[in-house]
Write an enzyme that holds these catalytic residues in place. Structure first.
Site, PDB file in Angstrom:
ATOM      1  N   ILE A  64       2.059  13.299   9.001  1.00  0.00           N
ATOM      2  CA  ILE A  64       3.172  13.279   9.767  1.00  0.00           C
ATOM      3  C   ILE A  64       2.272  13.143  11.175  1.00  0.00           C
ATOM      4  O   ILE A  64       1.643  13.699  10.946  1.00  0.00           O
ATOM      5  CB  ILE A  64       3.884  14.598   9.681  1.00  0.00           C
ATOM      6  CG1 ILE A  64       4.156  15.889   8.477  1.00  0.00           C
ATOM      7  CG2 ILE A  64       4.689  14.722  10.644  1.00  0.00           C
ATOM      8  CD1 ILE A  64       4.482  16.972   8.409  1.00  0.00           C
ATOM      9  N   CYS A  65       3.408  12.408  11.462  1.00  0.00           N
ATOM     10  CA  CYS A  65       2.771  11.005  13.210  1.00  0.00           C
ATOM     11  C   CYS A  65       4.527  11.081  13.500  1.00  0.00           C
ATOM     12  O   CYS A  65       5.315  11.491  13.124  1.00  0.00           O
ATOM     13  CB  CYS A  65       1.388   9.977  13.317  1.00  0.00           C
ATOM     14  SG  CYS A  65       2.747   8.721  12.474  1.00  0.00           S
ATOM     15  N   GLY A  66       4.215  10.418  14.300  1.00  0.00           N
ATOM     16  CA  GLY A  66       5.120  10.031  14.966  1.00  0.00           C
ATOM     17  C   GLY A  66       6.765   9.307  14.107  1.00  0.00           C
ATOM     18  O   GLY A  66       7.306  10.338  14.012  1.00  0.00           O
TER      19      GLY A  66
END
Length: 152
Positions: A64-66
């Site tokens: 998960i990232c932005g």
């Protein structure tokens, strides 16, 4: 099934919610970081998860990232890895059924925790074995050709 879970600082809060979900569903998981909202470079986490998935130290990964884009690109740089960016349950299911994606990526600035949990559930409850094996093999064969060419 052992699952690698990782994020950068933008994905930290969603990662923590996904960990709670995995725990409630009795999945075994390893947290690859980050461990706070302090800035972290997403490739560092994505590379480690991709390496351990590739080496069968874990069965699947969740990154998960932005936006989910950066971790997907980074993870796919590791030979043999297919990471799929998914923000809905249908895509998450097809990532596994049609593409044998070993890593699911999501964007914490795109979806919230409840949708994220549903996406993870759809991904983890789907298993490879569909009619797309020929297509996935073409991708793997081309990757192997590039690797062989670059090692000469």
């Amino acid at each position: 099934m052992k699952i690698a879970v990782g994020s950068d600082h933008n994905g930290f809060d969603l990662k923590e919610e996904i960990k709670k979900y995995l725990d409630s569903e009795k999945y075994e998981f390893i947290d690859y970081g980050c461990y706070s909202c302090d800035a972290v470079d997403y490739p560092d986490v994505a590379f480690q998860v991709a390496e351990d998935v590739s080496e069968n130290k874990v069965d699947r990964g969740i990154l998960i990232c932005g936006t989910g884009i950066g971790v997907a690109i980074a993870a796919c740089k590791y030979p043999g890895i297919r990471a799929a960016l998914c923000h809905d349950t249908y895509s998450a299911e097809r990532a596994q059924l049609s593409n044998n994606a070993q890593i699911l990526t999501m964007g914490a600035q795109i979806i919230g925790p409840e949708v994220g949990k549903k996406v993870v559930a759809a991904y983890l409850n789907s298993f490879w074995g569909g009619g797309s094996e020929r297509k996935v093999n073409k991708i793997t064969n081309r990757e192997n050709e590039f690797i062989a060419k670059s090692s000469k």
